[in-house]
Design a protein around this motif. Structure first.
Motif, PDB file in Angstrom:
ATOM      1  N   ARG A 318     -33.133 -22.536  24.314  1.00  0.00           N
ATOM      2  CA  ARG A 318     -32.464 -22.045  25.515  1.00  0.00           C
ATOM      3  C   ARG A 318     -31.092 -21.445  25.216  1.00  0.00           C
ATOM      4  N   TYR A 319     -30.331 -22.138  24.348  1.00  0.00           N
ATOM      5  CA  TYR A 319     -28.948 -21.679  24.136  1.00  0.00           C
ATOM      6  C   TYR A 319     -28.708 -21.157  22.731  1.00  0.00           C
ATOM      7  N   GLY A 320     -29.559 -21.525  21.779  1.00  0.00           N
ATOM      8  CA  GLY A 320     -29.243 -21.274  20.378  1.00  0.00           C
ATOM      9  C   GLY A 320     -28.456 -22.466  19.866  1.00  0.00           C
ATOM     10  N   PRO A 321     -28.444 -22.653  18.530  1.00  0.00           N
ATOM     11  CA  PRO A 321     -27.804 -23.864  17.996  1.00  0.00           C
ATOM     12  C   PRO A 321     -26.301 -23.943  18.269  1.00  0.00           C
ATOM     13  N   ASP A 322     -25.618 -22.796  18.239  1.00  0.00           N
ATOM     14  CA  ASP A 322     -24.157 -22.858  18.321  1.00  0.00           C
ATOM     15  C   ASP A 322     -23.702 -22.873  19.775  1.00  0.00           C
ATOM     16  N   HIS A 323     -23.936 -23.969  20.457  1.00  0.00           N
ATOM     17  CA  HIS A 323     -23.614 -24.058  21.874  1.00  0.00           C
ATOM     18  C   HIS A 323     -23.187 -25.501  22.159  1.00  0.00           C
ATOM     19  N   PRO A 324     -22.219 -25.698  23.064  1.00  0.00           N
ATOM     20  CA  PRO A 324     -21.776 -27.066  23.370  1.00  0.00           C
ATOM     21  C   PRO A 324     -22.920 -27.990  23.776  1.00  0.00           C
ATOM     22  N   GLU A 325     -23.966 -27.416  24.417  1.00  0.00           N
ATOM     23  CA  GLU A 325     -25.098 -28.267  24.802  1.00  0.00           C
ATOM     24  C   GLU A 325     -25.771 -28.872  23.574  1.00  0.00           C
ATOM     25  N   MET A 326     -25.773 -28.106  22.472  1.00  0.00           N
ATOM     26  CA  MET A 326     -26.386 -28.617  21.252  1.00  0.00           C
ATOM     27  C   MET A 326     -25.561 -29.778  20.711  1.00  0.00           C
ATOM     28  N   THR A 327     -24.223 -29.630  20.733  1.00  0.00           N
ATOM     29  CA  THR A 327     -23.361 -30.727  20.281  1.00  0.00           C
ATOM     30  C   THR A 327     -23.666 -31.975  21.098  1.00  0.00           C
ATOM     31  N   LYS A 328     -23.728 -31.789  22.432  1.00  0.00           N
ATOM     32  CA  LYS A 328     -23.996 -32.933  23.312  1.00  0.00           C
ATOM     33  C   LYS A 328     -25.311 -33.595  22.958  1.00  0.00           C
ATOM     34  N   LYS A 329     -26.314 -32.745  22.748  1.00  0.00           N
ATOM     35  CA  LYS A 329     -27.649 -33.251  22.462  1.00  0.00           C
ATOM     36  C   LYS A 329     -27.650 -34.041  21.157  1.00  0.00           C
ATOM     37  N   LEU A 330     -26.997 -33.473  20.126  1.00  0.00           N
ATOM     38  CA  LEU A 330     -26.996 -34.152  18.826  1.00  0.00           C
ATOM     39  C   LEU A 330     -26.207 -35.460  18.912  1.00  0.00           C
ATOM     40  N   ARG A 331     -25.120 -35.471  19.693  1.00  0.00           N
ATOM     41  CA  ARG A 331     -24.363 -36.714  19.875  1.00  0.00           C
ATOM     42  C   ARG A 331     -25.242 -37.759  20.556  1.00  0.00           C
ATOM     43  N   GLN A 332     -26.008 -37.300  21.559  1.00  0.00           N
ATOM     44  CA  GLN A 332     -26.896 -38.230  22.261  1.00  0.00           C
ATOM     45  C   GLN A 332     -27.913 -38.833  21.281  1.00  0.00           C
ATOM     46  N   MET A 333     -28.469 -37.967  20.402  1.00  0.00           N
ATOM     47  CA  MET A 333     -29.438 -38.444  19.417  1.00  0.00           C
ATOM     48  C   MET A 333     -28.779 -39.441  18.465  1.00  0.00           C
ATOM     49  N   ASP A 334     -27.546 -39.144  18.101  1.00  0.00           N
ATOM     50  CA  ASP A 334     -26.782 -40.018  17.209  1.00  0.00           C
ATOM     51  C   ASP A 334     -26.684 -41.412  17.822  1.00  0.00           C
ATOM     52  N   GLY A 335     -26.278 -41.450  19.091  1.00  0.00           N
ATOM     53  CA  GLY A 335     -26.135 -42.737  19.784  1.00  0.00           C
ATOM     54  C   GLY A 335     -27.477 -43.446  19.902  1.00  0.00           C
ATOM     55  N   PHE A 336     -28.487 -42.662  20.191  1.00  0.00           N
ATOM     56  CA  PHE A 336     -29.828 -43.232  20.374  1.00  0.00           C
ATOM     57  C   PHE A 336     -30.332 -43.891  19.092  1.00  0.00           C
ATOM     58  N   VAL A 337     -30.235 -43.164  17.974  1.00  0.00           N
ATOM     59  CA  VAL A 337     -30.726 -43.708  16.712  1.00  0.00           C
ATOM     60  C   VAL A 337     -29.893 -44.930  16.298  1.00  0.00           C
ATOM     61  N   ARG A 338     -28.575 -44.847  16.535  1.00  0.00           N
ATOM     62  CA  ARG A 338     -27.665 -45.965  16.260  1.00  0.00           C
ATOM     63  C   ARG A 338     -28.140 -47.225  17.007  1.00  0.00           C
ATOM     64  N   ASP A 339     -28.399 -47.079  18.318  1.00  0.00           N
ATOM     65  CA  ASP A 339     -28.833 -48.217  19.133  1.00  0.00           C
ATOM     66  C   ASP A 339     -30.195 -48.737  18.691  1.00  0.00           C
ATOM     67  N   LEU A 340     -31.068 -47.780  18.359  1.00  0.00           N
ATOM     68  CA  LEU A 340     -32.427 -48.154  17.989  1.00  0.00           C
ATOM     69  C   LEU A 340     -32.423 -48.949  16.675  1.00  0.00           C
ATOM     70  N   ALA A 341     -31.598 -48.496  15.724  1.00  0.00           N
ATOM     71  CA  ALA A 341     -31.553 -49.144  14.416  1.00  0.00           C
ATOM     72  C   ALA A 341     -31.167 -50.610  14.567  1.00  0.00           C
TER      73      ALA A 341
END
Ligand SMILES: [Zn+2]
Length: 1078
Positions: A318-341
């Motif tokens: 939708r936005y291409g990688p270089d977009h604030p939404e991508m940063t948000k998404k990757l941060r969300q994944m970071d938190g998710f994997v952290r919690d899951l681990a």
């Protein structure tokens, strides 16, 4: 630019059919009566005979006869139209069979084996073991072929997780340094985690990747097309083995899994989500996150838990990688994997991976580095992972260092969980998992590598047996058999390091052999496909050149008059009316007669030979059908000699087309195709400008030069819209989106559609005014409805940008999305529903004006405004409907390019008219070049990853069949579609109601136009077949062939269903008012 003022017109209500027809007939009667009186007077004067005044009965009789004649002509036209359409249906069938045949030869690669691995029967059975027997050996409880390491696995698939998203990179890109957890754990606690590049086998579509990640084998290319809907995997795979062993699998997220593994998942715990709504970044991810944590507390209820998240992939699309939404998404994944681990226990392994990467604009599908480089991370608090060398402790800085093949996951997971390795696997165990915490468990590594290699060997034997081929002799040094024997010889010596690398060597070589083996092609099918296409093109060319002379419109009014009076007197019998003897009817009859023996022969051959190849019947039918059509064309004395161009323009058309065809043999030509098309259209503009100097009439000469210059300038302007493909870097700068790493439009680009809505209707008006054709429905439709549609589609992109950029933060969720979708639906409704209705019922764009004659004020003079362009002006309404919809679906920059394309087409039509080029093939060929050129200018390239999937969500909230694929098709082939819809203008423009043979002329122009695309298909086909071993096959040649093939089918369909159908509606409408010319 000042806003155009709709010219204040005298309030003339758009005349409807009846009044227009009545006016026309009244005027005509008057004229006829005057003529008759005049003639009678002349006769009287000459011959001094009694007045031949027509009595009223005679007039009535003539009227009746005239009406009957009109009826017959209408009927004849309709039947002629049907035969012409029939010819084009046949052509479409020939193209489909040719393309289908070639493709089947190309894609037929890997034979799928039904064999399944069995827990009790390891492939190493009967040979000496490396590891001492472990408890539960040969059972799922203890580990079938290798001691089991984990009870359970949690597999988190983050779609499109590119490797560089997960490692530190020294820049400020939105997609870097946001997802850091996996790298940190791998560095800090190397025994608990490792992170490595995870390389996908192209094509990089999720469906294909899931197959590879569960079966361990290579993709069969036939599946690329089924990207929209997957079918169940029948080959042995990890999930099948889990199920066989009585394990429970739970799945959350992307519903592609459901179609690949129907009935595999625990129904009450699994949660599938729609995977194609690329607009939606959060529903799937939030669903997975919401449901996965409760499941972590219920560990007794599952053995394999799969969570497939799509947010990163969708953010990319939708936005291409270089977009604030991508940063948000990757941060969300970071938190998710952290919690899951944190929730993972000693008996569970957590695997996080990407299935593919994404290119610089966030798309994927091809085989560029960015698309194939995903990330793989494994984690277990048990601390069992090891590194065989100290340098391997830090995760690789780039994906080029120590990559893991994605199929390697299959044996690794199987051995970890104690299930057998799926039968078709070609991957090898991942070193970290088997090396032991100190990185020196060489015997474990050797054992794991050996059992995997033995599985591969077993598979190879089955495969060769199934194909009836002999394996390569052991004596060939470096052959898999030779490598296998060497490795086996080392086992007894106990040097496990050497044993490990010897089996690894065997696996590597076998994989390479398989790749080249499966890249083998069915040459016979390929040649058959090329032959069908080739003969199809020849037939089309002969058809096109046929009739060019004998259908030459005879515009001799006296002859016409004589013929007409004979007809009215009833002297000409019905059978001699046109249409009784239509070329197309002969051809269609020949085509069917020819197809039957081919079909029967082909099917019979398949039956007698016992092969199941009944499709061959279709190919044979196509060939014999083409042959009979060729013969009947030959009977009408057409030979190939007539195909040789005889004029400069003919040569130009041939050179443009053929040089393209030869060019497709080179990858750099194919890569730079857009620039080459630009060069062709510029050349054409210069040549026509020069040729215009020979035009006698000064105003015409100036107009011709003006349009030629305009044609070149507009092309140059359009060429500023660029979307570069990877291979063009660094010599190309993308301008289609805000930046080269974005797939949203820049703010300034939002102004383009508004400018289009202001300027374009005025420009179209300017093209209609010289022929006084801005009459009838035209002012209302072009000036108001068309302009409103354009304005609304401009508004769409503002709403979309406001939604993307969150310009109005306080709005309730989805308000802007709702508004924009409804707005888009209204535009499409306006264009296709209202527009088509209007086109069906619109009277001709003419006005009948009665005024006093200057010379003799007592006599009324009748003038028909727009008479000279009656056909063209009315037909123009049809392309306008398409233009609005295509502009809406093409993003702001693409909309601008399409507006320029339409403007260029209008100029092209003028150039063809002013330079009298209508009898040459250059018009349709140039139109085809323009259409192809704007394929590139609307943000596309001949690679899978430039398909703008998100265009499916412009008029819709979710995926809907058939509308979603149709929206994507309209977006992708906007240039070619618009050009095809405009093709009849080449004939109809400035055609008056009395012009004859329009249908035949249009069908032949369509023939030239389609021939251009058919030659392109044929050429890309031939080169892809010839260069099938080329390194760039799947990167350059194959996608170019696929594009050409789809374009040809699209052009065939649009030409038939829109072009020819539109011409029929148009001719009937003109005929109803002015009488039948044909
Ligand atoms: Zn994707």
């Amino acid at each position: 630019m000042p806003p155009p003022q709709p010219t204040p017109k005298k309030a003339v209500p758009a005349p409807d059919y009846k009044t227009l027809k009545a006016q026309w007939e009244a005027a005509k009667r008057k004229k006829d009566a005057e003529d008759a009186t005049k003639k009678a007077k002349e006769k009287q004067e000459q011959q001094q005979q009694p007045t031949a005044e027509l009595n009223s009965d005679e007039i009535k009789l003539r009227e009746l006869r005239r009406a009957a004649l009109e009826g017959r002509r209408k009927k004849a036209y309709k039947s002629r139209w049907l035969w012409t359409a029939g010819f084009w249906v046949w052509m479409l069938a020939v193209h489909l069979v040719g393309i289908g045949y070639f493709t089947s030869g190309f894609l037929l690669t890997r034979l799928q084996l039904d064999d399944k691995s069995l827990c009790e029967v390891p492939p190493t059975a009967g040979e000496g073991d490396i590891l001492p027997a472990w408890s539960g050996k040969g059972t799922v409880e203890g580990g079938c072929w290798y001691p089991k390491t984990f009870e359970r696995a949690v597999v988190v698939l983050i779609d499109a997780l590119r490797y560089d998203f997960t490692v530190p990179v020294d820049d400020n890109a939105a997609f870097h340094n946001a997802f850091t957890f996996m790298y940190e754990t791998a560095v800090k606690e190397p025994n608990k985690a490792f992170l490595r590049p995870f390389i996908a086998d192209p094509p990089t579509s999720t469906l294909q990747r899931l197959k590879g990640l569960t079966t361990g084998t290579l993709p069969t290319f036939i599946d690329v097309g089924s990207s929209f809907s997957g079918t169940a995997i029948e080959e042995d795979n990890l999930l099948m083995q889990m199920k066989e062993a009585g394990k429970r699998v739970v799945h959350l997220g992307d519903d592609t899994w459901d179609s690949l593994f129907p009935g595999y998942f625990e129904g009450n715990l699994s949660r599938p989500y729609d995977s194609f709504n690329v607009w939606d970044l959060h529903t799937v991810d939030n669903g997975v996150i919401e449901h996965i944590f409760p499941l972590m507390e219920k560990k007794g209820q599952w053995d394999l838990l799969i969570g497939h998240l799509l947010g990163v992939d969708h953010a990319g699309h939708r936005y291409g990688p270089d977009h604030p939404e991508m940063t948000k998404k990757l941060r969300q994944m970071d938190g998710f994997v952290r919690d899951l681990a944190e929730k993972i226990d000693d008996k569970t392994v957590l695997i996080v991976m990407g299935d593919h990467g994404m290119d610089s604009k966030g798309d994927h599908g091809g085989e560029s580095d960015d698309e194939v480089q995903a990330a793989l991370w494994m984690y277990s608090p048990k601390g069992i992972f090891g590194r065989t060398k100290p340098d391997f402790a830090t995760p690789p800085a780039t994906a080029d260092i120590r990559p893991v093949n994605q199929i390697d996951l299959v044996p690794t997971v199987a051995l970890m969980l104690g299930i057998p390795i799926p039968f078709n696997n070609l991957g090898r165990p991942i070193e970290e998992v088997f090396a032991g915490p100190r990185g020196n468990s060489w015997n474990n590594l050797a054992a794991a590598e050996r059992v995997t290699a033995a599985g591969i060997k077993q598979y190879q034997a089955s495969y060769y047996a199934a194909r009836g081929m002999a394996e390569e002799a052991v004596s060939t040094p470096g052959s898999p058999a030779d490598l296998w024997n060497k490795a086996e010889g080392l086992v007894s010596k106990g040097n496990w390091v050497a044993v490990y690398s010897a089996y690894a060597e065997y696996q590597k070589e076998t994989l390479a052999r398989c790749k080249s083996l499966w890249a083998q092609f069915n040459i016979r099918n390929m040649i058959l496909g090329i032959a069908i296409m080739g003969f199809g093109v020849l037939t089309l060319l002969v058809y096109v050149s046929k009739g060019a002379e004998d259908d030459e419109a005879v515009d001799d009014p006296e002859l016409d008059d004589a013929e007409k009076s004979l007809e009215i007197m009833g002297v000409i019998p019905d059978s001699e009316l046109p249409a009784a003897d239509v070329l197309e009817r002969k051809l269609v009859a020949a085509a069917f007669l020819g197809a039957v023996p081919g079909l029967i022969g082909g099917a019979l051959h398949a039956y007698l030979k016992g092969t199941d190849d009944y499709y061959r019947g279709a190919a044979m039918a196509a060939l014999t059908s083409i042959a009979t059509v060729g013969v009947s064309l030959y009977e009408i004395k057409e030979t190939l000699v007539t195909l040789l161009p005889s004029t400069l323009w003919g040569w130009m058309a041939a050179v443009f087309t053929l040089s393209q065809s030869i060019g497709f043999a080179s990858n750099s030509y194919t890569i730079w195709e857009d620039s080459i098309l630009m060069f062709f259209s510029t050349t054409f503009g210069f040549v026509t400008a020069l040729s215009a100097l020979r035009i006698q009439s000064l105003p015409d000469r100036y107009m011709a030069i003006y349009h030629s210059v305009l044609f070149v300038v507009l092309g140059r302007l359009a060429s500023s819209s660029k979307l570069c493909r990877e291979e063009q870097m660094p010599y190309c700068t993308s301008t289609y989106y805000a930046s080269s790493t974005s797939s949203t439009s820049a703010l300034w680009q939002l102004a383009i559609p508004f400018a289009v809505s202001l300027i374009l209707p005025t420009i179209i008006k300017a093209y209609l005014q010289p022929t006084r054709s801005y009459e009838g429905l035209a002012p209302a439709w072009i000036g108001y409805v068309f302009r409103t549609g354009l304005f609304m589609s401009a508004l769409y992109w503002v709403l979309d940008a406001a939604d993307n950029g969150d310009w109005i933060p306080n709005l309730p969720d989805k308000t802007l999305k709702n508004l924009s979708v409804y707005n888009a639906q209204m535009v499409l409704g306006l264009a296709f529903v209202a527009g088509t209705t209007a086109f069906m019922w619109a009277p001709p764009c003419v006005s009948i004006v009665t005024s006093a004659s200057k010379a003799t004020p007592t006599r009324a003079q009748v003038a028909i405004l727009g008479y000279g362009n009656a056909h063209g002006a009315r037909y123009l309404l049809l392309p306008l409907n398409f233009l609005v919809s295509l502009i809406l679906l093409s993003k702001p920059m693409g909309g601008g390019a399409l507006a320029l394309l339409f403007w260029q087409i209008l100029s092209l039509v003028e150039i063809v008219d002013l330079n009298s080029l209508s009898s040459t093939p250059i018009g349709p060929v140039m139109l085809a070049i323009l259409g192809s050129f704007h394929f590139f200018k609307t943000g596309h390239q001949a690679v899978l990853s430039t398909i703008q999937w998100d265009s499916a969500f412009i008029p819709l909230f979710t995926v809907r069949y058939p509308w979603s694929p149709m929206a994507v098709a309209l977006n992708t082939f906007a240039g070619q579609i618009l050009a095809t819809v405009c093709l009849p203008l080449l004939v109809l423009w400035k055609a008056s109601p009395k012009q004859k043979g329009l249908l035949g002329d249009i069908s032949r122009k369509l023939g030239v136009f389609v021939a251009y695309f058919a030659v392109e298909s044929l050429a890309t086909m031939a080169w892809a077949g010839h260069l099938r071993r080329h390194l760039m096959l799947y990167r350059v040649f194959m996608p170019r062939f696929a594009t050409a093939a789809v374009v040809l089918i699209v052009v065939d369909l649009v030409g038939l269903l829109v072009g020819l159908a539109g011409v029929r509606v148009n001719t009937v409408a003109i005929g109803e008012v002015f009488g039948w010319a044909e």
